[in-house]
Design an enzyme around this catalytic site. Sequence first.
Site, PDB file in Angstrom:
ATOM      1  CD  GLU A   1      49.971   8.245 -23.516  1.00 41.45           C
ATOM      2  OE1 GLU A   1      49.079   8.372 -22.652  1.00 41.45           O
ATOM      3  OE2 GLU A   1      50.272   9.146 -24.305  1.00 41.45           O
TER       4      GLU A   1
ATOM      5  CD  GLU B   1      49.195   9.491 -28.263  1.00 39.48           C
ATOM      6  OE1 GLU B   1      48.925  10.483 -27.546  1.00 39.48           O
ATOM      7  OE2 GLU B   1      48.809   8.332 -28.021  1.00 39.48           O
TER       8      GLU B   1
END
Length: 504
Positions: A174, A293
Amino acid sequence: MATTARLTLDPAFRIGPVEPRIFGSFVEHMGRCVYTGVFEPGHPLADADGFRTDVLELTRELGVTLVRYPGGNFVSNYRWEDGVGPVEDRPARLELAWRSLEGNSFGLNEFMAWAAKAGVEPMMALNLGTRGVAEALELVEYANYPGGTRLSDLRRAHGADRPHDVRLWCLGNELDGPWQMGHKTAGEYGRLAAETARALKRFDPGLSLVACGSSNSGMPTFGAWEAEVLEATYEMVDYVSLHAYYDPSDGDVDSFLASGADMEHMIRSIAATADHVGAKLRSDKKIRLSFDEWNVWYQSRFDGESSLEWTERPRLIEDSYDVTDAVVVGSLLITLLRNADRVGVACQAQLANVIAPIRTEPGGPAWRQTIFHPFALTARHARGEVLRVEPECAAIPTAKYGEAPAIWATATHDAATGELVLFVVNRDRDDACALEITLPEGLRPVEHVELTDDDLSAANSADFPDRVTPRPGAGLSQEGRQASLTLPPVSWSIVRFAPNSPQE
């Protein structure tokens, strides 16, 4: 009142094979996922390595095939060296992502030992936030080289004689997010990821590498980030990552139940972006997607990292899941299967305690949350090829995603056994659905299981661990090639069909 819907199941209409890696999970040093989750020395059910055997048993029952480790946001400020060697010599550190005190008594070799006992493939994430190419190469050498070098011999001295042979590596996490330690622009990250990938492929061309995609589809650079990163890394990486969490807290239940429609739009958008880059670069290669995720997360209940006090293993986002949450998780699994031609890896975040299918109490029990059940049944029965299934059904208007099909479905066909399995959700909150199924010749129903409840807010707990469980469905019938059943409102169901016996 019941609505009606129809669908056809035909083994000739194949999307792609069921990839075992889509039944992945995620263990991050966050909250109580590791400490008092999977690892609790001194627990009555801990083994000699300190692993909770009740959690190991539930992990196997869940059907997890792969586990991503050690983060997540945690990895972007992590020194892997802190978690190896004699435990008494390991340093305590401030863990900046979740403002925790990390004692490092569980690290790389403990995770690999736990993964072996759980029977799962490890998926390792590299710190490309505060570290870089050299540290990544050192970790891979420590983990994967057989022996005869300083780092591989150090691993052997630490008790891991054989290399861990990790095949799947995430190039950071991320890094488009400003909350991330070492946040970067797409250009900065793309160059670092390319340099790291090039070096890792020099070490072992057979490694599979995952480039960071957008943190979520709401990021202002969604799509543009992937395009720029893939232009830098296309020929050196195998996957680009996607992350998505769906929050039911705003009370918009119809949109929440349609979360799978948003996930599918996200998958198809990033697949199209990757294909555009491939065409631009005149490459024959196809980038696959790693949805590493995903889950339901009551994010609006979490006040953010800055609200946390410095402490060890805090009780952090330990959401309790109800029936509606489980139905949505079932619909997200259907979505991943529906896109089996592009999604090669997926990880439900996380495994224990932190937005998890498994909950534990320190020194106490472990139990299955409602979301455990659709995952376990899908992982157990989805085999062979995923079939294209497009139900004819009513649409439900949603505030976030427009009109969404009331019936969301996929199916798998196992050529080895002849078994055909339908996975289906009724998103309608008010009406049951009379579903008519056209089957291939020579099949009969052998099982019908559904997850629903008259009380959609019902949840499992330490005191009532089996309040919500799958139950046999009623009303399944068949005449010739036509099967029919009734899907309750807000329900997830699985229907298995097997070949007729010879005498039939």
